[in-house]
Design an enzyme around this catalytic site. Structure first.
Site, PDB file in Angstrom:
ATOM      1  N   LEU A 155     -33.843 -11.037  23.843  1.00 46.26           N
ATOM      2  CA  LEU A 155     -34.662 -10.632  22.716  1.00 46.26           C
ATOM      3  C   LEU A 155     -34.883  -9.120  22.713  1.00 46.26           C
ATOM      4  CD1 LEU A 155     -36.479 -11.253  20.310  1.00 46.26           C
ATOM      5  CD2 LEU A 155     -38.321 -11.773  21.908  1.00 46.26           C
ATOM      6  N   HIS A 208     -43.375 -22.467  19.440  1.00 49.02           N
ATOM      7  CA  HIS A 208     -44.665 -21.784  19.566  1.00 49.02           C
ATOM      8  C   HIS A 208     -45.809 -22.563  18.924  1.00 49.02           C
ATOM      9  CE1 HIS A 208     -43.023 -18.402  21.547  1.00 49.02           C
ATOM     10  NE2 HIS A 208     -42.190 -18.098  20.582  1.00 49.02           N
ATOM     11  N   TYR A 268     -46.104 -14.239  14.817  1.00 50.23           N
ATOM     12  CA  TYR A 268     -44.646 -14.169  14.948  1.00 50.23           C
ATOM     13  C   TYR A 268     -43.981 -13.649  13.688  1.00 50.23           C
ATOM     14  CZ  TYR A 268     -44.481 -15.698  19.640  1.00 50.23           C
ATOM     15  OH  TYR A 268     -44.608 -15.718  20.999  1.00 50.23           O
TER      16      TYR A 268
END
Lengths: 735, 735
Positions: B124, B411, B252
């Site tokens: 990431l 998540h 997010y």
């Protein structure tokens, strides 16, 4: 808000303009005046209520009578400033309502104070009422004329003054902030009514021979002063140290100062022969500065002793101190910048002077310096040492407070040589303050909660050494009132290395305690380091425990610890019964490191440890049946079963982190090692290193505080020579 | 700070002025430019470091490489804006250093991610690096010339792009914010290098048939999308609901939006035929608004699912969303006021437009409205309902969020029908958020902590009903991914009475849950009331528990409770193992009242209770070996052993209190009684009274949400008729 605006508009439309038009006043005065008019007009429109006393603090009748004293005082001031007789009528009619009812009120029905009032649950609030209402009465006294004067004097004010004095000597005759209010109330109304008997009583108190000898208040403070003196002049002489320090601490000074300043100004005007403003070398001015200098960088007063946290330089009550300090004591331009933040001034000549000079751009930054205050009327009963260091180009202030004061009377805590630490964001190492929600009825009627005595006052609730899990002076105010620590050294000049040190031989019989703390501002560190040295010398072995009440969330330790599967109280008394033991661990190396995060910053405390030392992680909340205690964390460095020992640590604040960008800067401390190199009767020598291989040695003369004395000490074959109490050596990595 | 100032002075003295003089730019753009120049010049002076990858997030090499991508991007932008070739040289030389070393770095040595990177511990961050460095490379591409281009393309960028895609398909091919970064990184560098293979891979992903079928990431999310699609266009189609809602939540979305916007803009410029800005009815613009509208009145994003709290509208990362939203999607003047608070703009045409229009005074207040977002690519997988009511003359905003969204992938939390509440001072009823300290090395390397799974994700950590002490969907993401709640009703127009309601039939098999919440803005109350109704219908008896995670300190209850002498965990799993039971009590009347204080305000929750109900006061912190959990309080209303039941409560925020003046205003709530009058399959009727004898009845159609349907319900002989889902009746005291 809408209502307020509407009223303001109405005022303007109806042409209810003050005699002197607001626009001719400087902006801050004009704004305060306009705001006050809106408030008073609102109350006038609403109607004046004088309910039969019934409730505790926070309850309806309490709050109404409290609002009344404020409204009456403001209305009086408005009459004086504007000449508008509607305000005078309002004051007169309100007072007549009180006169009518006061005589029908026996003691307040709650009967829960050592001195129950008539309007309020405690005489103290009755005295507040009389102080402020005296101002209102003074403003309209001539205007109401002799008939009303006679009625009010005989039916309301003389009875109220007698009630607060001869009928409640346990309230009136102490050397205590309660009595200052009582003295001022009786004296101020005496001055208004020209009642010399009351003025004399206010100034000199009720003679000791008219009082029962062993009478005590409910805080166990003595009614009889040691000197046999009482009254306002005795308060001036005995309440403050010569430098203005107030033994109960700034929270109470802030409260106590109002009657001092109000009665003081009234006396200056009506009894100039007493020279009260000049009394004791201008003690009232010194007291004002003592108040303003006992605040953290955010402006909150240091919560020493029984203090509710959050009381501040910017509280409405402090406006008077700033304005009178400016007006009566030297026009110090730095006070103007506090006034600007307060956004209000007093509606009198003092406030006008402040607002005028502010408008003229005379304000300079308020930048308090380090200060060693003394305690006791003669300044020889210990004190309070405040170190302030400026970092980040002078923008950021770090403040360290070490408390080695006298007991502080009924509001004192058992925390000799304790310390707390602050920066511009607030508390870093906290003093618990009081267990009390002032005026919040749901929390014990707003009074001190039981946990104030059983936890907040106890030694373990503070950042100081606890021996044998017992509080200092055995937690007994009668012992505490006999003794006090001694200041040992104070170096508050310069910004690089400052020192405060004090000793206590009486906190624990047979043990000599000495603490020394430094703020070290060095380019290697983001913010000033706190270097802490705590020496204890005794002949009988006992457990020594040093708590650190850090604010924030634990991030790391350099030793293992185990958490407890069930949480039990850590002890049975002395405050330990309120602590849950959450975890414990025994450091294995020579240095124990604990890191945490708070308010966007990282902190690491690095401690010299010995085999057998244990770190206990604790949190208040045990034996707390009404959720009165805050669940703030602490850790205790425990060294069991030693006669004499010395604790040493370095606390470093470093780096930053914000959840807005999630970028940690310097999240780890740079101190790698803290060691005690020498520790004998005469000296302690500390050493600490950082990651870049720099080394510092700090040498401390523990038995001789003569600043001119020459010392020499040999460590690892290297002899150091210096003069004075301490000596810092930096050894660079290259060496 | 001093150093920064010095640099600025030097810059000015040396005449290092940008090509277009800063003063010709509008102030906010000029300020951002000047700040960026100071930062980049500082890094240029310091020297460019490309260390061998070694550390986790928060560690040295991690932070240096992260700083590098930012510096390179900024230097590229400065070259473009100023034409100063020193910036281009700096970018070129930095990239050549990376080219030189990248090939010598195998996988990052930590090997702790499902997709370990080469520069960082996770792919990431490698993708973040490539996205931003692509911008820098684009800015200097022509300037460096063909030789350097060839070297960088073959030695650095093509290998990096392949590493992040074909070598890590489990990272590249998900429908997930990680993959969006990967797609954007590969696509953006492809556009710069004109490498069509990379662009196609970025747009369309790696075909499913080249992937192992059961491959999962470490959050247990599936790699294969249900639709068999991957790549950037699939992300655009599948990551958002049609209204722009992002299934993982705003924390997010804020992170995921950057690659969407950066790659999106690059595509708009270099592949206009794709019409990416218009794609799916302008989904990128809708996503920008979905982000900006999911913040509390303070500007902090609602912490739904795995969110670190404190990320905000005013975070640096959100500058791009605001500026691109303004520039590319309709020049909404209310976005300018967010930009003004952000105090920064993007250094491109978008930022220039924002700064110019701000300077022209075009900003209007940002005043978000109530909004019902849908979840799922087709908007049919539940959603998120946000009610906002304005009080105090429109100045104060109260925001209530009810979550009835889909699982939110890896998540997601197990908190169906949970809610949280906010005002301008922050959280009133909190969502715990994630157990994670992003980038803080000391806390598990900055990754999710074990307690995130065992506590933060569990149902009991949220303000929602827990049955049988088990989490929703049995705490299993595979079950959670199959189901979602259904929106039931939403009334977000007007400011007086707003409603959000949803149902869940799958959180607990065999049980139908339905929640309805109202914000009622009425003149009798200081701030909007929250009226809460939670219906549960089942056929097997079980314990029903409804937690309230209030912020602040408990002040009072109207029932007795007993505190626990030792604190034990409340259970063994499902998050209960992390809760200490501090106290418990059984309300005796029909109404249980709990009052607390927070942030200067009082709150009282009044709940309809039944015999057998118990209130348990709890606090996280059990089984927390590394002090990872916050010790915030909560209470659980427990109703044991019922098949079907309905919970009803009213939460009132009232009055104020400041320690600066210690004057409590309205410290007691005014609601005296909350009752359920009717509760059958079709209707629930609530009633509550206040101290002045006013009464409200709120009728709710629980089985039919048709807004046009007519209803009638008879209570105490009185028949009420209305249309739609709900009906409020006020019965005045006089009646």
């Amino acid at each position: 808000m809408q209502k307020t605006l509407l009223l303001l508009c109405l005022l303007v439309l109806l042409g209810c303009q003050p005699k002197q038009h607001a626009e001719t006043y400087p902006p801050l005065f004009a704004a305060t005046l306009a705001r006050t008019q809106v408030q008073v007009e609102g109350m006038m429109e609403q109607g004046f209520e004088v309910p039969v006393p019934k409730d505790m603090a926070g309850g309806h009748t309490h709050e109404v009578h409290k609002r009344n004293w404020k409204t009456l005082r403001d209305a009086g001031a408005l009459f004086k400033l504007t000449g508008d007789e509607r305000y005078a009528e309002f004051v007169r009619d309100g007072l007549l309502q009180y006169a009518d009812k006061y005589k029908t009120w026996p003691k307040h029905p709650t009967n829960r104070s050592y001195a129950t009032g008539r309007i309020f649950w405690q005489c103290l609030n009755d005295a507040n009422w009389l102080v402020y209402v005296s101002q209102a009465y003074d403003d309209v006294y001539d205007w109401v004329g002799p008939d009303v004067q006679k009625q009010l004097n005989t039916e309301l004010f003389r009875p109220a003054a007698d009630f607060l004095s001869v009928e409640n000597p346990q309230f009136f005759n102490r050397i205590h902030n309660h009595s200052t209010w009582a003295n001022a109330a009786v004296g101020m109304i005496g001055l208004v009514m020209d009642d010399e008997e009351l003025v004399q009583r206010a100034l000199y108190g009720i003679p000791n021979d008219q009082l029962p000898a062993e009478m005590r208040d409910d805080d166990s403070g003595k009614i009889l002063s040691k000197t046999g003196r009482a009254g306002f002049l005795a308060q001036l002489d005995l309440s403050f140290a010569p430098d203005g320090y107030f033994t109960e601490g700034p929270y109470y000074l802030r409260y106590a100062l109002s009657p001092f300043l109000l009665f003081g100004r009234a006396l200056a005007e009506k009894r100039p022969d007493l020279e009260v403003l000049e009394h004791r070398d201008g003690i009232l001015g010194k007291a004002i500065y003592a108040l303003l200098l006992e605040a953290d960088p955010k402006g909150d007063f240091f919560p020493v002793n029984d203090s509710q946290k959050g009381m501040s330089l910017y509280s409405p009550e402090v406006v008077k101190s700033v304005d009178y300090g400016y007006y009566l004591y030297g026009r110090d331009a730095s006070l103007l910048s506090i006034a600007a933040e307060q956004k209000a001034v007093t509606l009198d000549e003092a406030g006008l002077a402040v607002a005028t000079d502010l408008e003229a751009g005379k304000a300079t930054p308020f930048r308090p310096k380090s200060m060693a205050y003394t305690d006791g009327p003669n300044g020889d009963e210990g004190g309070l040492g405040i170190l302030r260091a400026y970092s980040e180009g002078g923008e950021a202030q770090t403040a360290l407070v070490m408390k080695y004061s006298a007991q502080g009377m009924g509001h004192g805590h058992f925390d000799k040589l304790s310390y707390s630490l602050y920066d511009g964001k607030g508390e870093i190492i906290q003093d618990y303050g009081a267990a009390r929600w002032v005026n919040i009825d749901q929390k014990g009627g707003g009074r001190y909660l039981p946990e104030n005595r059983t936890f907040a006052k106890e030694s373990v609730a503070h950042n100081t050494l606890v021996v044998g899990q017992k509080s200092h002076y055995n937690g007994d105010i009668r012992i505490g009132e006999k003794y006090h620590p001694e200041p040992y050294a104070f170096v508050g000049e310069g910004n690089d290395l400052q020192l405060v040190s004090a000793t206590s031989d009486n906190a624990y019989p047979g043990r000599k305690l000495q603490r020394a703390q430094w703020l070290l501002n060095a380019p290697e560190f983001d913010r000033p380091l706190v270097i802490d040295l705590f020496r204890a010398r005794g002949t009988v072995a006992a457990d020594h425990e040093l708590p650190t009440w850090y604010m924030g969330q634990l991030l790391m330790t350099n030793f293992d610890y185990a958490t407890e599967p069930t949480l039990r109280p850590l002890g049975e008394d002395n405050g330990y019964e309120h602590l849950h033991l959450e975890a414990a661990g025994k450091p294995t190396g020579q240095t124990a490191e604990i890191g945490w995060f708070n308010n966007g910053r990282f902190y690491t405390q690095t401690m010299a440890v010995r085999p057998g030392d244990e770190v206990r992680f604790v949190r208040p909340g045990a034996a707390d049946p009404n959720f009165n205690l805050r669940r703030d964390p602490g850790f205790i460095l425990r060294r069991p079963n030693v006669k004499s020992t010395t604790f040493a640590s370095v606390l470093e604040g470093h780096g930053s982190y914000s959840p807005r960008d999630e970028v940690p800067l310097r999240p780890y401390g740079s101190i790698t090692d803290v060691k005690i190199l020498v520790d004998d009767e005469k000296y302690t020598a500390l050493q600490f290193d950082n990651k870049n291989g720099n080394r510092w040695r700090l040498l401390f003369s523990a038995a001789d505080n003569d600043l001119a004395r020459d010392h020499s000490l040999t460590i690892d074959g290297q002899t150091y020579r210096w003069s004075g109490v301490h000596h810092l050596i930096k050894i660079n990595a290259s060496k």
